[in-house]
Design a protein around this motif. Structure first.
Motif, mmCIF file in Angstrom:
data_model
loop_
_atom_site.group_PDB
_atom_site.id
_atom_site.type_symbol
_atom_site.label_atom_id
_atom_site.label_comp_id
_atom_site.label_asym_id
_atom_site.label_seq_id
_atom_site.Cartn_x
_atom_site.Cartn_y
_atom_site.Cartn_z
ATOM 1 N N LEU B 236 0.829 -1.207 0.000
ATOM 2 C CA LEU B 236 0.000 0.000 0.000
ATOM 3 C C LEU B 236 0.857 1.247 0.000
ATOM 4 C CD1 LEU B 236 -1.804 -1.702 2.840
ATOM 5 C CD2 LEU B 236 -3.054 -1.101 0.766
ATOM 6 N N PRO B 237 0.519 2.222 -0.817
ATOM 7 C CA PRO B 237 1.262 3.482 -0.814
ATOM 8 C C PRO B 237 0.903 4.295 0.426
ATOM 9 C CG PRO B 237 -0.646 3.689 -2.228
ATOM 10 C CD PRO B 237 -0.616 2.257 -1.763
ATOM 11 N N LEU B 238 1.872 5.060 0.903
ATOM 12 C CA LEU B 238 1.649 5.879 2.089
ATOM 13 C C LEU B 238 1.245 7.282 1.646
ATOM 14 C CD1 LEU B 238 1.985 5.652 5.201
ATOM 15 C CD2 LEU B 238 4.334 6.392 4.913
ATOM 16 N N HIS B 239 0.090 7.750 2.141
ATOM 17 C CA HIS B 239 -0.405 9.075 1.743
ATOM 18 C C HIS B 239 -0.751 9.896 2.973
ATOM 19 C CE1 HIS B 239 -0.619 8.658 -2.612
ATOM 20 N NE2 HIS B 239 -1.013 7.408 -2.420
ATOM 21 N N ARG B 240 -0.993 11.182 2.703
ATOM 22 C CA ARG B 240 -1.389 12.067 3.780
ATOM 23 C C ARG B 240 -2.861 11.910 4.134
ATOM 24 N NH1 ARG B 240 1.476 16.204 5.888
ATOM 25 N NH2 ARG B 240 3.454 16.322 4.834
ATOM 26 N N THR B 241 -3.662 11.616 3.131
ATOM 27 C CA THR B 241 -5.104 11.624 3.359
ATOM 28 C C THR B 241 -5.815 10.787 2.295
ATOM 29 O OG1 THR B 241 -7.052 13.015 3.631
ATOM 30 C CG2 THR B 241 -5.421 13.769 2.034
ATOM 31 N N TYR B 242 -7.048 10.387 2.611
ATOM 32 C CA TYR B 242 -7.845 9.551 1.729
ATOM 33 C C TYR B 242 -7.972 10.151 0.333
ATOM 34 C CZ TYR B 242 -9.245 8.191 6.442
ATOM 35 O OH TYR B 242 -9.235 7.811 7.749
#
Lengths: 289, 289, 289
Positions: B236-242
């Motif tokens: 899974l990629p790591l993101h700041r927000t949905y």
């Protein structure tokens, strides 16, 4: 100003078990210890902006002037959707710009809307210096509600807006002079099917229909001798109240929110009649001019 | 002292239908009419001490100083487990000695803990002269919370303790300089999988990890260029927000409580990815010294 | 008069998602801004008058004098059933005349009951000039509760009544000098089977039984050496508390509301033992005179 004991109502789809609503209440009380949080609901089905808009419109108008209504049903948190603060009809509203506030604002001539962009009025969680990207309920909306409840001017919270998102509702159609076609909006907890047919007044003989959900009909429509409602294969008599039919019998009636409903006495119209949101509903009468 | 309008928050696994929570509120208000009961939740899954501890730790720190937090998730009621009263960080806590308070107390240097043994501060139901054996929420914990809210000194309620039960959490392992292994703690109401990987700060490039749940790593771990999270067969990629991924797409992000979460935008990671508590989670980056 | 900060408790079967409970709270606060709404529950199973009556009787007696208890579980809304206002034991009660208030009023010598017929104290929704036919919770019961909380005299709200509906309960039978037969009333959230066998006091050797639910036995029944409870094919030991048996083991005990209960430690008696409302329960001991 009615800020001595300011009520803040809450509507979310968070449930309560994870403590997110608790966190919002903590922020409210930390910013304004006089705030009085009053739960409307935290059981909105997840991301159901329409249901939240209806809950708000059922409950909000009954509260005293000066109440602040905080609504966080926000599938777009962290996207570009704007956080809104609103002053209308003597009340404050706070929530995302996804239409959830639009039903209660409909038809209000005096309203002021701002984008909640002033970071001085955001909450900074322990992790950094800015609001989180995932929990605007705690970091943007609750602080705005608390500050409004404490008497901060709406325009302090951000720049004024002139456009915002409105929910689109299925429109009413006058199919013939005596047939008005609407549809089932949602099923409530009792299984009553709430329709988009808004009733201004029902004398028992004449139905005066609000054109709120109708397109191209500005004046109220009056159906005289309105007596029957058809939905799917069912033909339902129009009554004043559940008690006018036997337990287990179906009927149509004007519900407590002023919308035409289809119900089964002491049972679920959704289950008994197999109704679902979107089902067409035909009200038969005789149009009067 | 901030006892003018003392807030008592409530967390239980009682549900509300049986009136047990209502009974607790009645006792609170009878002992201290100024008490202001604020629901956090009564929907903790039955006897789930961990979930209650997380709810408390999500919500309690946001409340103003002087708040009393009342937690009754108590599978051992009627056994020898002790009822606790705690003063820490300017707040009061009341609950059973089963670890439910331990997460929120972790790392607090100044705390005072007592066993709620002074029967003068218990509630006597109509049936006899002593607290019941089955409902300490009503007969021991609520009275203690009300008395603390009313300004009674903690040490009045019972003898001081120096040991109590702490919840054990799955520990983090630094499997290689660039691989940190944790696990899924629980699924929240939205189906987000909350992990035991605590994040102090995320700059978008570096992740600074709190060793709170780690064993043997006292200083924060910094993972540079942290970009991917693996769980089961998913990467899974790591993101700041949905909002940085499309609806329906999976991602990892730092949740509102500062823990790494695995989510699916506008859907349930639990359902879509088949995640469950206990699933290993591997965070990949490059350790920086 | 204790009207400075009047508490109004709420029990309904409305759930919260539709905003109906929110509407009631709005009416309460609009009529009497000092009112303090305290939720007992909105999760009564739909139209379950008995369960609501038990919730009320578990919670109401614990509240301070002057509290107003508002109960709206009302399958007969819109029929001829009367809306009641009650003053008893220093508290106010408001609810439909369907027995929901009868359990808490049982055995009270001083009580005053009125029919809430004075329309000056009803709420008029926007649709017309009279209370709605479908939502007396908002239009009749909440206004009555708010006015009572504000200090309006009960007799202002309508004419006094001398008869009202009482719930009928399954009666206890003394089958032999040492066998008392009752039944399971309901299963609570934990799966504990609550019976109609009311216990005044249990010394560990003698059980003194309230004849509240019994017919023809006016004086307390004392069972000496009471030690076993039979239900379906199960024979259960009588204990003081869950902790006296191993996790997973069944037992009988006197529950927090003073009724004999059948439980399984840390599990559900309903599920584990297959118990249901109406199942006969036999308590075995030796009658003492």
């Amino acid at each position: 100003m009615d800020i001595k004991r300011p009520v803040v109502t809450l509507i979310t789809d968070f449930g309560t078990a994870d403590g997110y609503v608790g966190a919002m209440k903590g922020v409210l009380l930390s910013i304004c210890p006089q705030v009085w949080p009053v739960d409307i609901t935290h059981d909105i089905p997840r991301h159901d902006v329409y249901r939240a808009a209806f809950s708000l419109s059922n409950a909000a108008p009954l509260f005293p002037a000066g109440t602040t209504h905080l609504v966080v049903v926000d599938p777009g948190v962290g996207t570009m959707r704007r956080p809104l603060g609103v002053r209308a009809g003597g009340m404050n509203y706070v929530g995302p710009d996804n239409g959830v506030l639009s039903l209660v604002l409909r038809g209000r001539s005096e309203q002021k809307v701002v984008a909640l962009e002033n970071e001085a009025y955001h909450h900074s969680p322990r992790l950094g210096d800015a609001a989180s990207h995932t929990f605007h309920g705690r970091d943007i909306f609750s602080p705005a509600a608390a500050h409004l409840a404490a008497g901060v001017a709406l325009t302090e919270l951000g720049p004024q807006l002139t456009d915002w998102i409105s929910l689109s509702f299925p429109t009413l159609t006058l199919r013939s002079p005596h047939e008005l076609v609407g549809e089932v909006l949602y099923l409530d907890r009792f299984g009553n099917a709430v329709t988009n047919i808004g009733v201004l007044e029902w004398t028992g003989h004449d139905l005066q229909l609000i054109p709120a959900f109708a397109r191209g009909e500005e004046a109220p429509i009056v159906l005289s001798g309105a007596a029957a409602v058809a939905c799917r294969e069912h033909l339902l008599p129009l009554h004043r109240t559940y008690g006018e039919v036997s337990p287990g019998a179906p009927l149509a009636l004007v519900g407590s929110s002023g919308l035409l409903e289809i119900a089964v006495r002491e049972d679920s119209a959704g289950v008994c009649l197999g109704l679902r949101p979107g089902d067409p509903v035909v009200l038969t009468g005789r149009k009067r001019n």
